[in-house]
Scaffold this motif. Structure first.
Motif, PDB file in Angstrom:
ATOM      1  N   PRO A  66       0.798  -1.231   0.000  1.00 14.17           N
ATOM      2  CA  PRO A  66       0.000   0.000   0.000  1.00 14.17           C
ATOM      3  C   PRO A  66       0.834   1.285   0.000  1.00 14.17           C
ATOM      4  O   PRO A  66       1.932   1.326   0.542  1.00 14.17           O
ATOM      5  CB  PRO A  66      -0.799  -0.099   1.299  1.00 14.17           C
ATOM      6  CG  PRO A  66       0.005  -0.990   2.178  1.00 14.17           C
ATOM      7  CD  PRO A  66       0.741  -1.938   1.292  1.00 14.17           C
ATOM      8  N   VAL A  67       0.241   2.322  -0.604  1.00 19.51           N
ATOM      9  CA  VAL A  67       0.812   3.665  -0.488  1.00 19.51           C
ATOM     10  C   VAL A  67      -0.220   4.537   0.231  1.00 19.51           C
ATOM     11  O   VAL A  67      -1.418   4.260   0.188  1.00 19.51           O
ATOM     12  CB  VAL A  67       1.168   4.277  -1.866  1.00 19.51           C
ATOM     13  CG1 VAL A  67       2.277   3.497  -2.532  1.00 19.51           C
ATOM     14  CG2 VAL A  67      -0.039   4.363  -2.775  1.00 19.51           C
ATOM     15  N   TYR A  68       0.275   5.571   0.883  1.00 21.45           N
ATOM     16  CA  TYR A  68      -0.580   6.417   1.711  1.00 21.45           C
ATOM     17  C   TYR A  68      -0.708   7.830   1.156  1.00 21.45           C
ATOM     18  O   TYR A  68       0.274   8.408   0.704  1.00 21.45           O
ATOM     19  CB  TYR A  68      -0.023   6.465   3.141  1.00 21.45           C
ATOM     20  CG  TYR A  68      -0.128   5.113   3.809  1.00 21.45           C
ATOM     21  CD1 TYR A  68      -1.261   4.779   4.522  1.00 21.45           C
ATOM     22  CD2 TYR A  68       0.882   4.163   3.661  1.00 21.45           C
ATOM     23  CE1 TYR A  68      -1.389   3.519   5.101  1.00 21.45           C
ATOM     24  CE2 TYR A  68       0.770   2.899   4.236  1.00 21.45           C
ATOM     25  CZ  TYR A  68      -0.369   2.587   4.943  1.00 21.45           C
ATOM     26  OH  TYR A  68      -0.500   1.342   5.503  1.00 21.45           O
ATOM     27  N   ALA A  69      -1.922   8.357   1.194  1.00 18.03           N
ATOM     28  CA  ALA A  69      -2.143   9.734   0.771  1.00 18.03           C
ATOM     29  C   ALA A  69      -1.852  10.659   1.948  1.00 18.03           C
ATOM     30  O   ALA A  69      -2.094  10.292   3.095  1.00 18.03           O
ATOM     31  CB  ALA A  69      -3.584   9.906   0.321  1.00 18.03           C
ATOM     32  N   SER A  70      -1.340  11.849   1.649  1.00 20.64           N
ATOM     33  CA  SER A  70      -1.144  12.835   2.717  1.00 20.64           C
ATOM     34  C   SER A  70      -2.508  13.337   3.168  1.00 20.64           C
ATOM     35  O   SER A  70      -3.452  13.361   2.382  1.00 20.64           O
ATOM     36  CB  SER A  70      -0.337  14.023   2.205  1.00 20.64           C
ATOM     37  OG  SER A  70       0.935  13.606   1.854  1.00 20.64           O
ATOM     38  N   THR A  79      -3.554  16.311   3.663  1.00 22.83           N
ATOM     39  CA  THR A  79      -4.018  17.457   2.874  1.00 22.83           C
ATOM     40  C   THR A  79      -4.679  16.976   1.581  1.00 22.83           C
ATOM     41  O   THR A  79      -5.636  17.570   1.102  1.00 22.83           O
ATOM     42  CB  THR A  79      -2.855  18.379   2.481  1.00 22.83           C
ATOM     43  OG1 THR A  79      -1.787  17.576   1.987  1.00 22.83           O
ATOM     44  CG2 THR A  79      -2.376  19.217   3.630  1.00 22.83           C
ATOM     45  N   PHE A  80      -4.152  15.884   1.045  1.00 21.46           N
ATOM     46  CA  PHE A  80      -4.697  15.336  -0.192  1.00 21.46           C
ATOM     47  C   PHE A  80      -6.053  14.676   0.067  1.00 21.46           C
ATOM     48  O   PHE A  80      -6.975  14.791  -0.735  1.00 21.46           O
ATOM     49  CB  PHE A  80      -3.702  14.331  -0.769  1.00 21.46           C
ATOM     50  CG  PHE A  80      -3.988  13.935  -2.190  1.00 21.46           C
ATOM     51  CD1 PHE A  80      -3.865  14.847  -3.214  1.00 21.46           C
ATOM     52  CD2 PHE A  80      -4.379  12.634  -2.492  1.00 21.46           C
ATOM     53  CE1 PHE A  80      -4.125  14.483  -4.527  1.00 21.46           C
ATOM     54  CE2 PHE A  80      -4.641  12.264  -3.798  1.00 21.46           C
ATOM     55  CZ  PHE A  80      -4.515  13.191  -4.820  1.00 21.46           C
ATOM     56  N   SER A 121      -4.791   4.758  -2.959  1.00 26.11           N
ATOM     57  CA  SER A 121      -3.993   5.018  -1.759  1.00 26.11           C
ATOM     58  C   SER A 121      -4.852   4.820  -0.520  1.00 26.11           C
ATOM     59  O   SER A 121      -6.069   4.676  -0.614  1.00 26.11           O
ATOM     60  CB  SER A 121      -3.449   6.457  -1.792  1.00 26.11           C
ATOM     61  OG  SER A 121      -4.525   7.364  -1.887  1.00 26.11           O
ATOM     62  N   ASN A 141      -3.647   7.366   6.148  1.00 26.53           N
ATOM     63  CA  ASN A 141      -2.663   6.967   7.141  1.00 26.53           C
ATOM     64  C   ASN A 141      -3.317   6.623   8.486  1.00 26.53           C
ATOM     65  O   ASN A 141      -3.995   7.456   9.080  1.00 26.53           O
ATOM     66  CB  ASN A 141      -1.674   8.111   7.321  1.00 26.53           C
ATOM     67  CG  ASN A 141      -0.301   7.604   7.693  1.00 26.53           C
ATOM     68  OD1 ASN A 141      -0.129   6.428   8.051  1.00 26.53           O
ATOM     69  ND2 ASN A 141       0.683   8.471   7.598  1.00 26.53           N
TER      70      ASN A 141
END
Lengths: 249, 193
Positions: free
Chosen positions: A33-37, A39-40, A112, A115
């Motif tokens: 997995p990748v994580y979005a910030s 703010t995004f 994504s 977090n």
């Protein structure tokens, strides 16, 4: 980019520097997995999906999220625009990981996670919305990328309602023989564009399309290099959204 | 001058072949342009290699587009390919390649395509996806830094990664890096380019 940063760090005296050259694409291709910030998650042009069941979303959810609990995901898959970046959250890691893998397998390119899931969002001070949910409709509109023409403007041009426009169909003559060509459109296959540049007027705006937009993008880059006022259509022209008049063969 | 230097090093036979093919291609033009031709051919021979990220490849149109040069000087070039083009699989969108090409009539044809491998700075080693995954899984102390522009980081980054785009590191230097200079520091970006 990773190598220039690694080199810089080395020069600054860091002793244990490594470069993950294959980078983010290799990581997500493995299904990791990748994580979005945050703010995004808050402001990005995304489809945000809340995978939790039952009353949980009513008691608190991330603003702009659409409630599709994991068991519904498969049947709602077709409602999610294929080219939309999708961000997922739930309250348990297994569920988001499964959903992440399902979407990846289905061909979604940008997926994504939030977090720390919903708990992580709340703990980090993210905004929360509560109360009844009135709509589960996915409202997502793509923001045009560099050099793209909107479908509306393109349609106007092929209908002949946009003066001083030159529309190019960059597909092969064989494809046109089989599928037809839009009205007010000239066929110049992508590979012939460099040598047929003299047929393309410099004093008009130029729109290019092909079957999906991939070749049109390449043709666009070729023409922009030669100082044309040019845009391309990034759309599968068989998509009902296109709705442009065709001269059938 | 340039022609003379090159002629010294290229065997006469090859030189003749170059001149002849050059003539053959332009057989339709007037003889007034004959004289500077050998020099032009030699220059072309020098320029027949392109290096850079692949913008895209169309199998239907049989073309490859590649970006050459950096910054404001960057431009996209389009080449054709055919069944004789070697290493076509290396012309993959987003990956860097080295393309040898030749002029045939009005068209530029790719002849040989090779992957352009990133050069590691001295003392820096590569880490592969499985090893990185294991380090994260085992919670080995490290700083994982995303070197891509901030927007890309925001869209989706590896777990625990911090955002350190190249311009930021250039400006702030060690300020944005961990204090402990012996701690493992891993940089990644958007692939091999």
């Amino acid at each position: 980019m990773s190598t220039s940063n690694a080199g810089l760090a080395k020069k600054l005296g860091y002793t244990n520097v490594r470069a993950f050259l294959a980078g983010e694409p290799a990581w997500s291709e493995e299904g990791y997995p990748v994580y979005a910030s945050n703010t995004f998650v808050d402001k990005g042009n995304i489809v945000l999906i809340d995978l939790r069941k039952g009353e949980a979303p009513v008691n608190g959810r991330i603003p702009r999220s659409v409630q599709i609990h994991y068991e519904q995901l498969e049947e709602r898959m077709d409602d999610i625009p294929r080219n939309a970046p999708v961000t997922l959250y739930s309250d348990n890691m297994t569920e988001v990981t499964d959903a992440y893998e399902d979407l990846k397998a289905e061909g979604f390119k940008t997926v994504s996670l939030v977090n720390g899931n919903y708990q992580g969002w709340v703990a980090s001070g993210g905004k929360v919305e509560t109360g009844p949910i009135f709509s589960n409709e996915i409202k997502w509109v793509r923001i045009l990328g560099k050099g793209e023409v909107s479908v509306e403007e393109f349609r106007k041009a092929v209908k002949g309602d946009l003066p001083d426009t030159f529309v190019i169909d960059a597909r092969t003559p064989e494809e046109i023989k089989e599928l037809g060509i839009f009205t007010n459109t000239v066929n110049i296959p992508l590979d012939e564009i460099p040598k047929r540049m003299n047929e393309i007027p410099k004093d008009k705006r130029v729109f290019i399309h092909c079957s999906t937009g991939a070749r049109a993008d390449l043709a666009y880059r070729e023409l922009i290099e030669n100082d044309y006022d040019v845009k391309f259509l990034l759309l599968n022209i068989s998509d009902p959204e296109c709705d442009c008049p065709i001269i059938m063969p | 001058m340039k022609f003379k230097t090159i002629a010294k090093f290229i065997p006469m036979v090859l030189m003749l072949a170059l001149i002849m093919s050059g003539c053959a291609q332009q057989s339709g033009t007037t003889s007034a342009t004959q004289e500077p031709k050998p020099a032009a051919v030699a220059e072309k021979k020098d320029a027949n290699v392109l290096k850079g990220p692949i913008v895209g490849r169309s199998n239907k149109a049989k073309t490859i587009s590649i970006t050459v040069g950096a910054g404001d000087a960057a431009k996209t070039m389009m080449l054709r390919f055919d069944d004789n083009t070697e290493g076509l699989d290396f012309a993959k969108k987003g990956e860097a390649a080295i393309i040898n090409w030749e002029q045939r009539g009005d068209d530029k044809f790719a002849t040989v395509i090779k992957p352009k491998l990133a050069k590691l700075p001295e003392g820096v080693t590569e880490i592969k996806v499985d090893e990185l995954y294991q380090l994260l899984e085992d919670q080995v102390p490290m700083t994982l830094a995303d070197a891509r522009p901030g927007m890309r980081y925001n869209q989706g980054h590896l777990p625990t990664a911090v955002s350190i785009p190249v311009p930021l590191l250039k400006e702030k230097k060690a300020e944005v890096l961990p204090e402990d200079k012996d701690k493992l520091l891993v940089f990644y970006c958007g692939g091999y380019t």
